[in-house]
Design an enzyme around this catalytic site. Structure first.
Site, short mmCIF file in Angstrom:
data_model
loop_
_atom_site.label_atom_id
_atom_site.label_comp_id
_atom_site.label_asym_id
_atom_site.label_seq_id
_atom_site.Cartn_x
_atom_site.Cartn_y
_atom_site.Cartn_z
N SER A 42 -1.60 -1.03 9.25
CA SER A 42 -0.83 0.17 8.94
C SER A 42 -1.57 1.04 7.93
O SER A 42 -2.47 0.56 7.23
CB SER A 42 0.52 -0.26 8.35
OG SER A 42 1.21 0.85 7.83
N ASP A 54 -0.69 0.65 16.91
CA ASP A 54 -1.44 0.54 15.66
C ASP A 54 -2.47 -0.60 15.68
O ASP A 54 -3.29 -0.72 14.77
CB ASP A 54 -0.50 0.39 14.46
CG ASP A 54 -0.09 1.74 13.89
OD1 ASP A 54 -0.71 2.75 14.26
OD2 ASP A 54 0.84 1.79 13.06
N ARG A 81 6.81 -5.44 8.44
CA ARG A 81 6.07 -4.80 9.52
C ARG A 81 6.43 -5.48 10.85
O ARG A 81 6.66 -6.70 10.88
CB ARG A 81 4.58 -5.02 9.23
CG ARG A 81 3.61 -4.43 10.24
CD ARG A 81 3.58 -2.96 10.13
NE ARG A 81 2.39 -2.37 10.75
CZ ARG A 81 2.35 -1.08 11.12
NH1 ARG A 81 3.38 -0.30 10.95
NH2 ARG A 81 1.25 -0.58 11.64
N THR A 90 6.90 8.46 10.78
CA THR A 90 7.18 7.55 9.66
C THR A 90 8.07 8.27 8.63
O THR A 90 8.27 9.47 8.70
CB THR A 90 5.84 7.04 9.04
OG1 THR A 90 5.07 6.44 10.06
CG2 THR A 90 6.05 6.05 7.92
N ASN A 138 6.58 4.26 14.13
CA ASN A 138 5.23 4.73 14.47
C ASN A 138 5.29 6.18 14.93
O ASN A 138 5.27 7.08 14.12
CB ASN A 138 4.53 3.83 15.48
CG ASN A 138 3.04 4.15 15.55
OD1 ASN A 138 2.49 4.70 14.60
ND2 ASN A 138 2.39 3.83 16.63
N GLY A 191 3.00 10.23 7.80
CA GLY A 191 1.82 11.03 8.14
C GLY A 191 0.71 10.25 8.83
O GLY A 191 -0.43 10.71 8.84
N GLY A 192 1.01 9.07 9.38
CA GLY A 192 -0.02 8.32 10.10
C GLY A 192 -1.23 8.11 9.22
O GLY A 192 -1.13 7.74 8.05
N1 GLY Z 1 2.63 3.57 12.19
C1 GLY Z 1 1.97 4.22 11.14
C2 GLY Z 1 1.43 3.26 10.16
O1 GLY Z 1 1.88 2.14 10.09
O2 GLY Z 1 0.51 3.58 9.46
#
Ligand code: GLY
Length: 560
Positions: free
Chosen positions: A440, A411, A96, A369, A389, A461-462
């Site tokens: 995340s 985030d 990350r 993503t 992101n 899909g966030g």
């Molecule tokens: N940037 C989307 C996630 O990490 O959930």
């Protein structure tokens, strides 16, 4: 006799439910990669055909997506993998992004304490320290079997040869065009118009990848590339320095592991909220035997929605980077705690989110993503989700290095109580601090059945990632769909706040929506977005592999 006759349909029904669904996706004998682009799946699969393992294929696929799918594939972002080796050993890797050393809690607030619009989402100020290159080297050092150069060479060749623009990609590039120009001016590669069938070549990215091939991790995090990258970000007003890049390290993490009925699920732990949140959702629905209802009818939707409502309320409050905050995982994942959370659930009426938490927010975007799933001929499996992101991240594109930079700083919760671009309200646990990882939703997941590899699942899909992964697993295991059918099935989402259920277009009848509304569910009928692009693999009873490649995108399964 009469009793026996009455029992026959029931026995037939049970028998039917017990036979796993016949495959409808690509079936291969030995190995498979399912990813967002055929080019990347092919490169990963070829690595395994040449004798490489799933970890080698991960390195090649991850880097190939940076070329073939710049919308989310990246070397300017980060991600997570969960793996399961054929001997049952499991683990997770966190690559990350992290906050730069110069970051601080109020960095996106004005003098009155209000969030400055766009500062954490667009351009250089939004960029976190990228982790992807460190991630692939960590995987390769620990588990790789082929030389790194053999894994990256086909990717460099792809960047030089170029990638053909698909219809979907052309539409995406067009829709982002004005934002590219706003951030980068009108003379960079993505200021041009591309149409389906055009080939985009990436010579500068090929050069950066060649530096990585020759110098390893240091080819990105130290020396010429690092200096160019840090100067570029700072010239554009951002915060990432050479020191930030040099200090970046990927981290091995123990995954979240839990049982659901006869399944054992292995998913990503914090700083991803994915594993904890699907663990909570599955445990809250487990006592209700969701598979006894028809798929995507009111009752299973209610049950899932109520579990998700409660799980997201916990997610947003308690979760953050475990190296910075104490997360009460013991309590959050305790069976009694979770059953108590569902005590007030009833099929008669919706629970209001105000009874679970508070706030009013809006979902803004949800398709970024990317995810890929891999199984090799030895039975090793990798579930990997990687991101910039937003679509094309911060939109900041380094012409000289040939790639987009993430906007992962969004985030974090810039201000507790104020929603990010996914409408997620964060809390103190996810506030900004130097070198902290932002929370995340990425949920790379592997499922075992009877001690054997069964499913490899994940999606972009966030905030909708978590619900899409959970629904895909339920579709296979509870509703007996094939892997491809489970991926195709229409999805719905609830995330506590805003307190409404969102449905994908065309998959849910007017009558069903009315029935849910009559029970008090708030439904956003104006907004019916596509949710996620699930790329998954199912191990069939005969050991063959079935791919589920999401038709919502250009996703493709390739194997042998
Ligand atoms: N940037 C989307 C996630 O990490 O959930």
């Amino acid at each position: 006799m009469r009793r026996l006759i009455l029992a026959i349909p029931l026995l037939l029904f049970i028998q039917c439910k017990q036979q796993p669904a016949a495959p409808t996706g690509l079936v291969t004998e030995k190995a498979m990669v399912v990813s967002a682009r055929e080019e990347a799946s092919k490169i990963g699969s070829e690595v395994m055909r040449k004798g490489g393992n799933a970890f080698d294929a991960m390195v090649a696929t991850e880097l190939a997506l940076a070329v073939a799918y710049p919308f989310a594939g990246n070397i300017g972002g980060g991600g997570f993998i969960v793996y399961r080796k054929n001997n049952g050993e499991i683990g997770g890797l966190d690559y990350r992004e992290k906050a730069p050393l110069a970051a601080h809690k109020d960095m996106y607030l004005d003098s009155l304490g209000n969030v400055i619009p766009n500062m954490s989402t667009v351009g250089a100020t939004a960029v976190g320290v990228p982790g992807t290159v460190a991630g692939v080297f960590e995987v390769h050092e620990k588990f790789g079997s082929l030389p790194f150069s053999e894994l990256i060479e086909p990717v460099i060749a792809l960047a030089e040869r170029g990638v053909v623009v698909t219809e979907k990609q052309a539409k995406r590039i067009e829709s982002y065009h004005d934002r590219f120009v706003e951030v980068n001016g009108d003379s960079t590669k993505f200021a041009q118009a591309f149409k389906a069938g055009d080939t985009i070549k990436y010579p500068m990215l090929a050069k950066t990848l060649t530096a990585i091939k020759e110098k390893g991790k240091d080819g990105f995090y130290k020396g010429e590339v690092a200096e160019k990258l840090a100067s570029f970000i700072q010239e554009q007003g951002g915060f990432v320095t050479v020191e930030d890049l040099e200090r970046y390290e990927a981290k091995w993490r123990d995954p979240v592991v839990f049982n659901y009925k006869d399944l054992r699920m292995i998913s990503m732990s914090p700083p991803s909220s994915g594993g904890v949140t699907i663990n909570q959702i599955f445990k809250m629905i487990e006592p209700h035997n969701i598979g006894k209802y028809d798929h995507n009818t009111a009752r299973p939707i209610q049950l899932f929605t109520e579990a998700a409502r409660r799980a997201y309320a916990d997610r947003n409050y308690f979760l953050g980077d475990p190296d910075f905050v104490d997360i009460p995982l013991g309590v959050l994942l305790d069976d009694t705690y979770l059953q108590n959370r569902m005590k007030d659930f009833s099929f008669d009426n919706a629970t209001l989110s105000s009874a679970v938490g508070h706030g009013e927010v809006e979902i803004v975007e949800s398709s970024e993503t990317t995810h890929y799933s891999i199984v090799d001929a030895q039975g090793n499996a990798i579930s990997a989700t990687t991101t910039l992101n937003g679509g094309f991240g911060s939109k900041l594109y380094s012409e000289e290095l040939g790639f987009f930079l993430n906007n992962e700083m969004d985030d974090f919760s810039s201000k507790p109580g104020v929603p990010n671009m996914f409408g997620l309200i964060g809390a103190e646990a996810n506030s900004i601090a130097p070198e902290k990882r932002m929370l995340s939703s990425m949920t790379p997941t592997i499922v075992e059945k009877d001690g054997h590899l069964y499913l490899v699942v994940g999606t972009p899909g966030g905030s909708t990632i978590i619900t899409a992964v959970a629904q895909t697993i339920l579709n296979v295991h509870e509703f007996n769909l094939s892997m491809q059918e489970a991926v195709n099935a229409p999805r719905f989402h609830h995330q506590w706040l805003p307190d409404y259920v969102v449905f994908e277009p065309d998959g849910f009848s007017k009558e069903l929506i009315e029935e849910l509304k009559s029970k008090g569910y708030k439904i956003n009928e104006e907004r019916t977005p596509i949710m996620g692009k699930v790329d998954a693999i199912r191990v069939l009873p005969d050991g063959k592999l079935e791919g589920g490649a999401d038709r919502r995108g250009d996703d493709t399964a390739v194997g042998f």
